[in-house]
Scaffold this motif. Structure first.
Motif, PDB file in Angstrom:
ATOM      1  N   TYR A   9     -11.949   9.225  -0.317  1.00  0.00           N
ATOM      2  CA  TYR A   9     -11.228   8.588  -1.432  1.00  0.00           C
ATOM      3  C   TYR A   9     -10.637   7.223  -1.076  1.00  0.00           C
ATOM      4  O   TYR A   9     -10.007   6.588  -1.903  1.00  0.00           O
ATOM      5  N   ASN A  10     -10.863   6.777   0.156  1.00  0.00           N
ATOM      6  CA  ASN A  10     -10.535   5.394   0.507  1.00  0.00           C
ATOM      7  C   ASN A  10     -11.722   4.459   0.258  1.00  0.00           C
ATOM      8  O   ASN A  10     -11.569   3.244   0.307  1.00  0.00           O
TER       9      ASN A  10
ATOM     10  N   HIS B 122       3.137  16.339  -1.799  1.00  0.00           N
ATOM     11  CA  HIS B 122       1.870  16.583  -1.113  1.00  0.00           C
ATOM     12  C   HIS B 122       0.718  16.869  -2.071  1.00  0.00           C
ATOM     13  O   HIS B 122      -0.436  16.611  -1.750  1.00  0.00           O
TER      14      HIS B 122
ATOM     15  N   TYR C  33       0.082  15.349  -4.695  1.00  0.00           N
ATOM     16  CA  TYR C  33      -0.406  14.071  -5.218  1.00  0.00           C
ATOM     17  C   TYR C  33      -1.395  13.406  -4.263  1.00  0.00           C
ATOM     18  O   TYR C  33      -2.193  12.563  -4.654  1.00  0.00           O
ATOM     19  N   ALA C  34      -1.330  13.825  -2.991  1.00  0.00           N
ATOM     20  CA  ALA C  34      -2.208  13.226  -1.976  1.00  0.00           C
ATOM     21  C   ALA C  34      -3.594  13.868  -2.029  1.00  0.00           C
ATOM     22  O   ALA C  34      -3.722  15.076  -2.216  1.00  0.00           O
ATOM     23  N   HIS C  35      -4.623  13.061  -1.848  1.00  0.00           N
ATOM     24  CA  HIS C  35      -5.977  13.621  -1.838  1.00  0.00           C
ATOM     25  C   HIS C  35      -6.174  14.625  -0.706  1.00  0.00           C
ATOM     26  O   HIS C  35      -6.997  15.523  -0.816  1.00  0.00           O
ATOM     27  N   TYR C  36      -5.416  14.458   0.396  1.00  0.00           N
ATOM     28  CA  TYR C  36      -5.580  15.406   1.505  1.00  0.00           C
ATOM     29  C   TYR C  36      -5.170  16.825   1.119  1.00  0.00           C
ATOM     30  O   TYR C  36      -5.497  17.763   1.814  1.00  0.00           O
TER      31      TYR C  36
ATOM     32  N   PRO D 122      -6.058  16.781  -6.159  1.00  0.00           N
ATOM     33  CA  PRO D 122      -6.449  15.768  -7.147  1.00  0.00           C
ATOM     34  C   PRO D 122      -7.938  15.809  -7.500  1.00  0.00           C
ATOM     35  O   PRO D 122      -8.315  15.615  -8.654  1.00  0.00           O
TER      36      PRO D 122
ATOM     37  N   THR E  55      -1.740  17.729   7.909  1.00  0.00           N
ATOM     38  CA  THR E  55      -1.491  16.539   7.092  1.00  0.00           C
ATOM     39  C   THR E  55      -1.229  15.333   7.986  1.00  0.00           C
ATOM     40  O   THR E  55      -1.764  14.240   7.765  1.00  0.00           O
ATOM     41  N   TYR E  56      -0.420  15.538   9.014  1.00  0.00           N
ATOM     42  CA  TYR E  56      -0.130  14.423   9.912  1.00  0.00           C
ATOM     43  C   TYR E  56      -1.394  14.013  10.674  1.00  0.00           C
ATOM     44  O   TYR E  56      -1.684  12.818  10.827  1.00  0.00           O
TER      45      TYR E  56
ATOM     46  N   ALA F 118      -3.705  11.957   8.410  1.00  0.00           N
ATOM     47  CA  ALA F 118      -3.147  10.621   8.170  1.00  0.00           C
ATOM     48  C   ALA F 118      -3.361   9.735   9.390  1.00  0.00           C
ATOM     49  O   ALA F 118      -3.743   8.566   9.287  1.00  0.00           O
TER      50      ALA F 118
ATOM     51  N   ASN G 124      -7.805   8.480   8.416  1.00  0.00           N
ATOM     52  CA  ASN G 124      -7.504   7.544   7.339  1.00  0.00           C
ATOM     53  C   ASN G 124      -7.922   6.118   7.726  1.00  0.00           C
ATOM     54  O   ASN G 124      -7.241   5.450   8.497  1.00  0.00           O
TER      55      ASN G 124
ATOM     56  N   TRP H 182       5.717   9.504   3.213  1.00  0.00           N
ATOM     57  CA  TRP H 182       5.771   9.058   1.814  1.00  0.00           C
ATOM     58  C   TRP H 182       6.480   7.731   1.550  1.00  0.00           C
ATOM     59  O   TRP H 182       6.206   7.129   0.489  1.00  0.00           O
TER      60      TRP H 182
ATOM     61  N   PRO I 195      -5.315   8.436   1.014  1.00  0.00           N
ATOM     62  CA  PRO I 195      -5.518   8.198  -0.419  1.00  0.00           C
ATOM     63  C   PRO I 195      -4.819   9.236  -1.298  1.00  0.00           C
ATOM     64  O   PRO I 195      -4.616  10.366  -0.885  1.00  0.00           O
ATOM     65  N   LYS I 196      -4.460   8.803  -2.493  1.00  0.00           N
ATOM     66  CA  LYS I 196      -3.760   9.662  -3.447  1.00  0.00           C
ATOM     67  C   LYS I 196      -4.494   9.580  -4.794  1.00  0.00           C
ATOM     68  O   LYS I 196      -5.395   8.771  -4.960  1.00  0.00           O
TER      69      LYS I 196
END
Lengths: 650, 650
Positions: A52-53, A395, A397-400, A404, A621-622, A625, A629, B173, B225-226
């Motif tokens: 999604y980037n 969280h 809201y994030a694609h990870y 979404p 998650t960390y 990121a 990413n 965030w 990404p979000k």
């Protein structure tokens, strides 16, 4: 903190029995489970964490091998829609050539003559003729009869001239058209000697097979970015008097002599059957994707802790009533959707067999049921994704999180293959018809609509004291009251001077919509109830019955007005339902994890950091990121200098 | 087909009077209108039509000048939030350094000593110290008191040691952190001599000012990404025992002697006031973005035609009751949101002035009202975008409609600056408190909550025959019945043995949520009603009154159970409301276009093909697909060859 593993161990249900209900049998469930695990080992079918980037171009190119890899994994049984279950749930997105294999190939098989099938099918199925389904136009989607593209017959040259007379007539939205297709199955008004013979379908080559350049008279391309479906090349297509051979009109049910005599033959109703098969796919495979959202949201709700309880220990957020209220009714609804979808699927297959033997008597019921379930289910999947996202705070809201993309990829289903509102109206029309049938020929009422056989009895039903055993009757009562009221309102409007069409369009829309949707909720409850009778494991049956009751009460409480208006229930009954609703949340909470894990989804297909099988939302998650990413590999000095240069003096 | 221009000409309302209500005065409305027109001429503030095809990196870089250009356009009055209205509505997205200017600068001004302000403010305001607001952590968002980052005082060196003890404690965030920031305002637990003094704020340099490389002990980057906010570099940040001077703790309300004595001073309540100013922005500026969605959807609904009427002419889809039902209640709700937001804004300013003079008596009411409206409004904007998208069929799904971006860019507001559910619970807590106040000290009840002064009278209200003049009383009745029932339920649970905290968390969540939301709906109605009393133009007042009534009835019909349960209304009353609802749709339909155009939005800020001022949805949509869509410049031969190479033999 309780671990996910502990929650699993404390569960009292037999997960594979539940999985068997979901996937049709325990054997099939095990196959699907294995398929998901196999998928995790195939690089071509993964969606990159960084997807999604990327630019749409890069996203599109990254999918080139995915569709074919999936085909290989299902042993190329592309004709068997049941096989799509695994790939569609695992990828949770559209694949290249999906529309083409799912719609063009069946349409040619059904609408083509034997000669046409012989001429094209091999090329089609091997994607040499990569054809898109070019029906929708800029100006017309739902109203197919008003399409404006023309196919004018030229007797002299025995050709059709395909033309786009206005900007509204440009084909718009067909999937696989924007970039991939070199042929198109074009739906156009057949004109012979200035007479219109309605919308027919034509095989038209649009791009050169070698260079892939548009042929003369063709303007074609991708329609632009959308909220999701980044890798689907929905396209536009304009014809400037393009000539095709007479042979290219699909001619099983309509043909034309060289002199221009049009002959209709056979029963064209069968063409609806192919559309039904597509809707069956939408109704049985796609809704299972809602299990992705709920798997993620529920696992996260057990592992996320926020605010301390009265023992000064942080609570898992699933402990809060508000969180249960967001997620558990969705879980119940998911089971209602999936189990009723499975039953509908069987009815569609049965009907399709009958139709192939020339028996069309179930068409109407089958069509109406598919319309209504399609509208209800596709809305459910999107709404479920949305609430799951909201239940996960930032969280989500994030694609990870993986959430979404479920929303984005399922949004189109609300509109495509029949816009939902139009779909509900189609079912409502049928329900009003059944009202009449119930008076004149009750024996003709199909099984799925059998409540119309006992209208009088249903209208007399009252319920002062709520019990779970009343839920079915209350749902029946709501449906029948709604539809009879709508029928009466229709009559009043007509008696008041409106013609039926105007009454329908301007006065009844919301009542019709509501009636149809309520019928589907009732239908889902019936199917859910019937299905869990098969369960032999006692504790499992208890839990599923709680879930069924939660579903029923949720529906009743969402819209109890009809029941109150007609004195079916008292305010006391409603209050009892509310109390039971809250009790059921508490009862289902400890089993929610295993219930959703009965869908047997694999981490690879969830594409999530916060909802993986082993918990650990923060670690993953960390890690993503930091390590997955690509934005963090961006050359920062240039960015910072750029910003420095336009530094303001405020 | 009727043109948009004809619809405008047939309108009977005075558009600029309505605009004056929306923007506070007609003069201000004209300024905003001019601002939007001016924006269209400034290339730096436009969002490229191709934006959603781009990689996040390219999207991010494309925004480098936008924020600064807007600042220039508002004459660098970045301290005046009212000035943000134009830029935020026009861009409909976040800008670089938005969080920094909106939150860090005010926080330093409020929480810093005079020496600190002197030392930093100039660098801050000129973006030499580009600081982010580093509060939220991976593991904690809503529960700020439980943040885990530590700031341990080292007496020997007179420094703080900032540390991230666990993975959950990583900052996660904060906007502007991932790429842009070189400083951070870090919220951490202050530890002195092993004693915890709660969460305090610290200015910490995180990147080298020249090279922009992270300093020693700092791990920092973008979180990925979000679903929206592509150009916001929400970031992560981990500290490995990073040392900062003692001077860097914001020390207006708490200071520390070199020997480690902690001294609290002044009234720290004022720190809430800065958060309130941020929520005021969320509540007055952001909701106006819902007008973008409705402008697009309504214009499209007049120009889109589908299916013929009984005169065989195609209907504009706005003619269908179902379409009116989707859009017109949203239009009414938008006015309720915007007009009540304006009144709330005045109250916030009044309170802020009082607070600066040391009077904190309005804080609670102001805080509670902002919590509730924030939750209600942000949900409304997202929900409105979603239904507008659905009302535009397939075209709504395309980014060229302009609708998806409103949804995507406003989703975060539901969670940030106070997660909505937590916000509702805060208001509910205050409402329960008012119940007690109403018995003991009714004179202490603030004006906005004055219905709590007449609880007995409200509880006695009955309504057999519905009239528009009853709406306010019915809303009051719903609120008071809901909140008193919730209060009684709370008492019962406590009497049943639960402690108050457990009752609140496990048994009352949904009731509390519902009560708080209903109060806000009531509050919106009151503000809407008060505001339109100012209207002098008769026809305009008639139309706005219809809109007000539609809003009220919609709310009542969404949840009439409380009224029925308490015998406030009869089933007959509900039926009358439904009939009036349908009548109002018909009455408002011809004025809907001009009502929404009273927001004075310019085409450039709508970024739409289907909702432009001159109509022509098909012309613009086709044009953008053909000429603005970079995917169509992609070298296709390579794509096609790539696909050919993995061609299966099925």
């Amino acid at each position: 903190m309780i671990s996910l593993e502990q929650v699993r161990q404390q569960s009292k249900i037999d997960k594979m029995q539940v999985a068997g209900l979901i996937y049709g049998s325990q054997e099939r469930a095990k196959e699907i489970q294995q398929f998901f695990l196999d998928c995790e080992k195939v690089p071509e079918v993964q969606t990159n964490a960084d997807f999604y980037n990327w630019s749409r171009k890069k996203q599109f190119l990254s999918k080139d091998k995915q569709g074919f890899s999936f085909m290989k994994m299902i042993n190329n049984k592309v004709d068997d829609m049941e096989q799509y279950t695994g790939p569609m749930i695992y990828s949770a997105t559209t694949n290249h050539y999906g529309v083409y294999l799912g719609m063009v190939v069946p349409a040619v098989k059904i609408l083509g003559t034997d000669e046409q099938i012989k001429a094209w099918l091999d090329d089609l199925i091997n994607i040499r003729k990569a054809a898109c389904y070019a029906q929708t136009e800029l100006g017309h989607g739902s109203d197919i009869q008003s399409l404006q593209t023309t196919a004018t017959y030229d007797k002299q040259r025995e050709e059709f001239i395909i033309n786009t007379p206005t900007i509204q007539a440009a084909k718009f939205w067909p999937g696989d058209l924007g970039i991939l297709a070199n042929w198109a199955l074009v739906f156009a008004q057949l004109i012979v000697d200035d007479k219109n013979y309605g919308v027919q379908s034509f095989m038209v080559q649009i791009r050169d097979v070698e260079t892939h350049k548009p042929l003369n008279g063709i303007e074609v391309g991708d329609i632009g970015p959308k909220i999701g479906y980044q890798v689907k090349d929905n396209g536009f297509l304009k014809f400037n008097n393009v000539r095709i051979p007479k042979f290219n009109m699909l001619a099983k049910y309509i043909s034309i002599t060289p002199q221009g005599n049009v002959i209709k033959q056979g029963d064209p109703k069968i063409s609806y059957a192919s559309m039904m098969m597509m809707r069956k796919l939408l109704n049985t495979v796609y809704p299972k994707a809602a299990a992705i959202s709920l798997t993620i949201a529920l696992r996260y709700s057990y592992t996320r802790q926020q605010f301390t309880n009265d023992s000064k220990i942080e609570n898992s957020i699933i402990e809060y009533q508000t969180q249960q209220h967001k997620l558990l009714p969705l879980l119940a609804n998911l089971f209602a959707v999936v189990l009723s979808g499975n039953m509908t699927s069987k009815f569609v297959d049965f009907n399709f067999n009958e139709v192939q033997n020339g028996n069309f008597q179930h068409m109407n019921a089958c069509h109406s049921l598919l319309c209504g379930t399609k509208a209800n289910y596709t809305h459910f999947v999107v709404n479920c994704a949305e609430w799951c996202r909201l239940s996960c705070g930032g969280h989500g809201y994030a694609h990870y999180s993986g959430l979404p993309s479920i929303y984005q990829e399922h949004c189109p289903n609300v509109t495509l293959e029949g816009e939902n509102q139009i779909m509900f109206l189609q079912l409502a029309r049928y329900l009003l018809k059944l009202l009449k049938t119930s008076q004149k020929n009750p024996q003709k009422i199909p099984e799925q609509f059998s409540l119309f056989k006992k209208i009088d009895q249903i209208l007399q039903f009252k319920c002062d004291q709520f019990q779970f055993s009343n839920i079915l009757s209350l749902l029946e009562s709501s449906v029948i009251h709604l539809i009879t009221q709508t029928g009466m309102k229709m009559m009043q409007e007509i008696q008041g001077g409106l013609n039926p069409k105007s009454a329908w369009d301007y006065k009844l829309g919301t009542s019709l919509w509501e009636s149809a949707n309520y019928f589907i909720e009732y239908y889902k409850f019936v199917c859910f109830q019937k299905t869990i009778l098969q369960v032999t494991h006692l504790q499992t049956q208890v839990v599923l019955t709680n879930l069924l009751n939660l579903f029923g009460i949720t529906i009743l409480l969402q819209n109890p007005l009809t029941l109150l208006e007609n004195d079916v229930v008292t305010q006391q009954t409603i209050k009892q339902m509310k109390d039971q609703y809250e009790n059921l949340l508490t009862l289902i909470k400890p089993e929610a994890l295993v219930l959703i894990e009965s869908f047997c989804l694999a981490d690879g297909g969830l594409r999530t950091t916060i909802g993986r099988a082993d918990g650990k939302p923060y670690e993953y998650t960390y890690d993503w990121a930091l390590n997955e990413n690509s934005i963090n590999q961006m050359e920062l000095t240039s960015v910072v200098n750029q910003l420095k240069n336009c530094r303001p003096k405020l």
